[in-house]
Design a protein around this motif. Structure first.
Motif, PDB file in Angstrom:
ATOM      1  N   GLU A  36       0.932  -1.230   0.182  1.00  0.00           N
ATOM      2  CA  GLU A  36      -0.099   0.089  -0.035  1.00  0.00           C
ATOM      3  C   GLU A  36       0.863   1.295   0.076  1.00  0.00           C
ATOM      4  OE1 GLU A  36      -3.259   1.330   3.009  1.00  0.00           O
ATOM      5  OE2 GLU A  36      -3.531  -0.630   2.261  1.00  0.00           O
ATOM      6  N   ALA A  37       1.853   1.235   0.940  1.00  0.00           N
ATOM      7  CA  ALA A  37       2.819   2.580   0.994  1.00  0.00           C
ATOM      8  C   ALA A  37       3.334   2.522  -0.318  1.00  0.00           C
ATOM      9  CB  ALA A  37       3.750   2.305   2.334  1.00  0.00           C
ATOM     10  N   MET A  38       3.973   1.592  -0.838  1.00  0.00           N
ATOM     11  CA  MET A  38       4.752   1.608  -2.272  1.00  0.00           C
ATOM     12  C   MET A  38       3.649   2.164  -3.492  1.00  0.00           C
ATOM     13  SD  MET A  38       6.095  -1.412  -4.760  1.00  0.00           S
ATOM     14  CE  MET A  38       4.333  -1.942  -5.170  1.00  0.00           C
ATOM     15  N   ASN A  39       2.583   1.739  -3.437  1.00  0.00           N
ATOM     16  CA  ASN A  39       1.478   2.148  -4.282  1.00  0.00           C
ATOM     17  C   ASN A  39       1.491   3.623  -4.051  1.00  0.00           C
ATOM     18  OD1 ASN A  39       1.069  -0.125  -5.972  1.00  0.00           O
ATOM     19  ND2 ASN A  39      -0.455  -0.849  -4.377  1.00  0.00           N
ATOM     20  N   ASP A  45       4.555  10.077  -7.309  1.00  0.00           N
ATOM     21  CA  ASP A  45       5.446   9.956  -8.036  1.00  0.00           C
ATOM     22  C   ASP A  45       6.818  10.236  -7.313  1.00  0.00           C
ATOM     23  OD1 ASP A  45       6.399  10.000 -10.750  1.00  0.00           O
ATOM     24  OD2 ASP A  45       6.822  12.011 -10.778  1.00  0.00           O
ATOM     25  N   ASN A  46       7.003   9.502  -6.281  1.00  0.00           N
ATOM     26  CA  ASN A  46       7.911   9.424  -5.142  1.00  0.00           C
ATOM     27  C   ASN A  46       8.912   8.251  -5.514  1.00  0.00           C
ATOM     28  OD1 ASN A  46       9.824   9.300  -2.973  1.00  0.00           O
ATOM     29  ND2 ASN A  46       8.476  10.262  -1.666  1.00  0.00           N
ATOM     30  N   ALA A  47       9.686   8.215  -6.587  1.00  0.00           N
ATOM     31  CA  ALA A  47      10.544   7.078  -6.896  1.00  0.00           C
ATOM     32  C   ALA A  47      11.368   6.400  -5.711  1.00  0.00           C
ATOM     33  CB  ALA A  47      11.170   7.387  -7.998  1.00  0.00           C
ATOM     34  N   GLY A  48      11.805   7.581  -4.892  1.00  0.00           N
ATOM     35  CA  GLY A  48      12.770   6.869  -3.833  1.00  0.00           C
ATOM     36  C   GLY A  48      12.226   5.996  -2.815  1.00  0.00           C
ATOM     37  N   LEU A  49      10.783   6.653  -2.550  1.00  0.00           N
ATOM     38  CA  LEU A  49      10.246   6.027  -1.503  1.00  0.00           C
ATOM     39  C   LEU A  49       9.593   4.585  -2.090  1.00  0.00           C
ATOM     40  CD1 LEU A  49       9.469   6.043   1.568  1.00  0.00           C
ATOM     41  CD2 LEU A  49       7.164   7.333   0.548  1.00  0.00           C
ATOM     42  N   ALA A  50       9.180   4.715  -3.260  1.00  0.00           N
ATOM     43  CA  ALA A  50       8.618   3.456  -3.979  1.00  0.00           C
ATOM     44  C   ALA A  50       9.854   2.230  -4.041  1.00  0.00           C
ATOM     45  CB  ALA A  50       8.285   3.794  -5.444  1.00  0.00           C
ATOM     46  N   TYR A  51      10.879   2.646  -4.320  1.00  0.00           N
ATOM     47  CA  TYR A  51      12.091   1.877  -4.224  1.00  0.00           C
ATOM     48  C   TYR A  51      12.180   1.256  -2.778  1.00  0.00           C
ATOM     49  CZ  TYR A  51      16.888   0.069  -4.246  1.00  0.00           C
ATOM     50  OH  TYR A  51      18.077  -0.645  -4.058  1.00  0.00           O
ATOM     51  N   GLN A  52      12.345   2.198  -1.794  1.00  0.00           N
ATOM     52  CA  GLN A  52      12.468   1.540  -0.454  1.00  0.00           C
ATOM     53  C   GLN A  52      11.607   0.464  -0.244  1.00  0.00           C
ATOM     54  OE1 GLN A  52      12.317   4.722   2.160  1.00  0.00           O
ATOM     55  NE2 GLN A  52      14.474   5.679   1.578  1.00  0.00           N
ATOM     56  N   ALA A  77      14.294   0.321 -11.329  1.00  0.00           N
ATOM     57  CA  ALA A  77      14.923   0.817 -12.621  1.00  0.00           C
ATOM     58  C   ALA A  77      14.311   2.089 -12.734  1.00  0.00           C
ATOM     59  CB  ALA A  77      14.407  -0.240 -13.613  1.00  0.00           C
ATOM     60  N   TRP A  78      13.024   2.285 -12.433  1.00  0.00           N
ATOM     61  CA  TRP A  78      12.371   3.498 -12.549  1.00  0.00           C
ATOM     62  C   TRP A  78      13.061   4.471 -11.402  1.00  0.00           C
ATOM     63  CZ3 TRP A  78       7.999   4.881  -8.690  1.00  0.00           C
ATOM     64  CH2 TRP A  78       7.608   6.229  -9.025  1.00  0.00           C
ATOM     65  N   SER A  79      13.198   3.848 -10.230  1.00  0.00           N
ATOM     66  CA  SER A  79      13.625   4.556  -9.043  1.00  0.00           C
ATOM     67  C   SER A  79      15.085   4.956  -9.178  1.00  0.00           C
ATOM     68  CB  SER A  79      13.422   4.001  -7.646  1.00  0.00           C
ATOM     69  OG  SER A  79      12.014   3.325  -7.717  1.00  0.00           O
ATOM     70  N   LYS A  80      15.634   4.182  -9.745  1.00  0.00           N
ATOM     71  CA  LYS A  80      17.392   4.298  -9.797  1.00  0.00           C
ATOM     72  C   LYS A  80      17.799   5.040 -10.928  1.00  0.00           C
ATOM     73  CE  LYS A  80      18.757  -0.009  -7.604  1.00  0.00           C
ATOM     74  NZ  LYS A  80      19.234  -1.115  -7.996  1.00  0.00           N
ATOM     75  N   GLU A  81      17.031   4.592 -12.123  1.00  0.00           N
ATOM     76  CA  GLU A  81      17.485   5.278 -13.521  1.00  0.00           C
ATOM     77  C   GLU A  81      16.521   5.986 -14.209  1.00  0.00           C
ATOM     78  OE1 GLU A  81      18.341   1.299 -15.065  1.00  0.00           O
ATOM     79  OE2 GLU A  81      19.312   1.045 -13.126  1.00  0.00           O
ATOM     80  N   GLY A  82      15.541   6.065 -13.698  1.00  0.00           N
ATOM     81  CA  GLY A  82      14.187   6.836 -14.281  1.00  0.00           C
ATOM     82  C   GLY A  82      13.772   6.323 -15.447  1.00  0.00           C
ATOM     83  N   LYS A  83      14.013   5.039 -15.713  1.00  0.00           N
ATOM     84  CA  LYS A  83      13.363   4.239 -16.793  1.00  0.00           C
ATOM     85  C   LYS A  83      12.360   3.312 -16.498  1.00  0.00           C
ATOM     86  CE  LYS A  83      18.348   3.013 -18.505  1.00  0.00           C
ATOM     87  NZ  LYS A  83      19.381   2.167 -18.247  1.00  0.00           N
ATOM     88  N   MET A  84      11.601   3.063 -17.486  1.00  0.00           N
ATOM     89  CA  MET A  84      10.542   2.212 -17.506  1.00  0.00           C
ATOM     90  C   MET A  84       9.259   2.492 -16.805  1.00  0.00           C
ATOM     91  SD  MET A  84      12.722  -1.376 -16.766  1.00  0.00           S
ATOM     92  CE  MET A  84      11.791  -2.787 -17.502  1.00  0.00           C
ATOM     93  N   LYS A  85       9.375   3.883 -16.486  1.00  0.00           N
ATOM     94  CA  LYS A  85       8.207   4.542 -15.790  1.00  0.00           C
ATOM     95  C   LYS A  85       6.911   4.246 -16.070  1.00  0.00           C
ATOM     96  CE  LYS A  85       6.391   8.705 -13.730  1.00  0.00           C
ATOM     97  NZ  LYS A  85       6.311   9.990 -13.614  1.00  0.00           N
TER      98      LYS A  85
END
Length: 112
Positions: A36-39, A45-52, A77-85
């Protein structure tokens, strides 16, 4: 086909049913709120938190045989490299659905 696989949990527990139940209860207590928190992080649009959250869940998702590593990698990949968003929402939906289905099955199978 089962929505989860307990082979690794059984191996870790060494056949100890009580320990297996604790591992299942821990999964049920931690993973759905993390999903839920990841979603929520993805929606904001908080890639860093989604990655965690995605990264934190990875060992448990593997332990329960949920086969979600490709979806986790998309979020990483989205979180680290901005890819595959553009693939992130679908990956998150697959993770959510599998965790929900497995959670329901685990509750039923372990009388929780």
């Amino acid at each position: 086909m089962s929505s989860y696989n307990l082979d690794e949990v059984k191996e870790m527990a060494g056949g100890d049913e009580d320990f297996m139940k604790v591992v299942v209860q821990t999964f049920l207590a931690e993973i759905p709120p993390d999903v839920e928190a990841m979603n929520e992080a993805i929606e904001n649009d908080n890639a860093g938190l989604a990655y965690q959250f995605a990264h934190k869940m990875k060992p448990n998702l593997q332990l329960f045989g949920l086969n979600l590593m490709s979806q986790i990698r998309i979020i990483e990949a989205w979180s680290k490299e901005g890819k595959m968003k553009d693939e992130v929402p679908e990956a998150a939906a697959i993770i959510s659905k599998k965790v929900n289905v497995a959670g329901s099955a685990l509750k039923r199978d372990f009388d929780l």
